[in-house]
Design an enzyme around this catalytic site. Structure first.
Site, PDB file in Angstrom:
ATOM      1  N   CYS A 162      18.571   1.302   0.774  1.00  9.16           N
ATOM      2  CA  CYS A 162      19.545   0.900   1.294  1.00  9.16           C
ATOM      3  C   CYS A 162      20.663   1.632   1.923  1.00  9.16           C
ATOM      4  O   CYS A 162      21.062   1.630   2.975  1.00  9.16           O
ATOM      5  CB  CYS A 162      19.857  -0.557   0.730  1.00  9.16           C
TER       6      CYS A 162
ATOM      7  N   LYS B  88      20.678  -9.684   3.289  1.00  6.38           N
ATOM      8  CA  LYS B  88      19.835  -9.095   4.163  1.00  6.38           C
ATOM      9  C   LYS B  88      18.605  -9.273   3.378  1.00  6.38           C
ATOM     10  O   LYS B  88      18.591  -9.582   2.104  1.00  6.38           O
ATOM     11  CB  LYS B  88      20.077  -7.713   4.431  1.00  6.38           C
TER      12      LYS B  88
ATOM     13  N   ASP C 233      24.631  -3.462  -2.208  1.00  5.30           N
ATOM     14  CA  ASP C 233      23.912  -3.964  -2.957  1.00  5.30           C
ATOM     15  C   ASP C 233      24.242  -3.578  -4.585  1.00  5.30           C
ATOM     16  O   ASP C 233      23.483  -3.171  -5.166  1.00  5.30           O
ATOM     17  CB  ASP C 233      22.394  -3.538  -2.782  1.00  5.30           C
TER      18      ASP C 233
HETATM   19  C1  VGL Z   1      16.680  -1.732  -2.115  1.00  6.88           C
HETATM   20  C2  VGL Z   1      14.330  -1.458  -2.480  1.00  6.88           C
HETATM   21  C3  VGL Z   1      14.169  -2.964  -2.125  1.00  6.88           C
HETATM   22  C4  VGL Z   1      17.885  -1.249  -2.194  1.00  6.88           C
HETATM   23  C5  VGL Z   1      16.399  -3.155  -1.772  1.00  6.88           C
HETATM   24  O1  VGL Z   1      18.933  -1.700  -2.089  1.00  6.88           O
HETATM   25  O2  VGL Z   1      18.095   0.064  -2.030  1.00  6.88           O
HETATM   26  N1  VGL Z   1      15.610  -1.033  -2.428  1.00  6.88           N
HETATM   27  N2  VGL Z   1      15.165  -3.693  -1.946  1.00  6.88           N
END
Ligand code: VGL
Ligand code: ZN
Length: 215
Positions: A163, A118, A20
């Protein structure tokens, strides 16, 4: 047949997983992680050490159930129960095709052979790059790694306490040897100390916590 050095290499195939590395998790993003952009140079450097580099994208529809705006009367960062699953209510982030969902502009995308999306189902969140939060459905990641013969995964990215953590925990359960590159991660820190707690939780189940210099 005698074992050759090539066999040895084949039995310990490694992949780097970049979690991410998107605008919304970097400073000025919708769900900004402090110093999130500081891990990008580490990703750029590490890529060249790996034969296989895979990146994930948090990739939500705008009506995603994790967004606070879709829960009138509830507060930002509140923890609720959603169909029996704990859910933190986040600001809208990483909406499919938005600027915020793009990789950070300084991330060099050369060498990234596969992108795993995702959080695409509006009804359930997905912190892990392997499964949704209820472990009902998987992404392509496990099959993909199996098809490559990968047994060791090196994980870095955003965010340590969500994540990265859930991806690492699933990877251990799936039988991989798992390394988390600590200086390549930053935490959301919804509560102070969450990132450090996540590091110990990962270490407790057998994740090796390393630094980028050790790779
Ligand atoms: C994430 C919160 C919500 C992450 C993704 O990538 O850690 N955290 N969505
Ligand atoms: Zn998300």
């Amino acid at each position: 047949m005698p074992h050759t050095s090539e066999d040895t290499i084949m039995t310990s195939k490694k992949a780097l997983l970049l979690v991410d590395l998107q605008n919304d998790f970097c400073p000025n993003g919708a769900l900004a992680v402090k110093e999130g952009d500081q891990v990008i140079p580490i990703a750029n450097e590490l890529k060249s050490h790996f034969e296989h580099v895979i990146a994930s994208k948090d990739w939500h529809p705008s009506d995603h159930t994790s967004f606070v705006d879709n829960h009138p009367g509830h507060k930002l960062f509140e923890l609720i129960s959603l169909n029996g699953i704990p859910q933190v209510l986040w600001p809208a982030h990483c909406v499919q095709h938005s600027k915020g969902s793009e990789f950070h502009p300084t991330l060099q995308q050369s060498g990234i052979e596969k992108i795993i999306y995702k959080g695409t189902d509006k009804n359930i969140d997905s912190y892990s790059v392997f499964f949704d939060n209820a472990h009902l459905k998987d992404t392509e990641l496990n099959n993909y790694l199996h098809s490559l013969g990968v047994e060791e995964i090196y994980i870095m990215g955003l965010a340590t306490d969500y994540c990265v953590k859930y991806t690492a925990l699933d990877a251990v359960k799936l039988g991989y040897k798992v390394y988390v590159i600590e200086d390549g991660c930053r935490g959301v820190e919804r509560e102070e100390g969450d990132a450090a707690k996540a590091i110990s939780e990962m270490r407790d189940v057998g994740v090796e916590i390393i630094n980028s210099a050790d790779v």
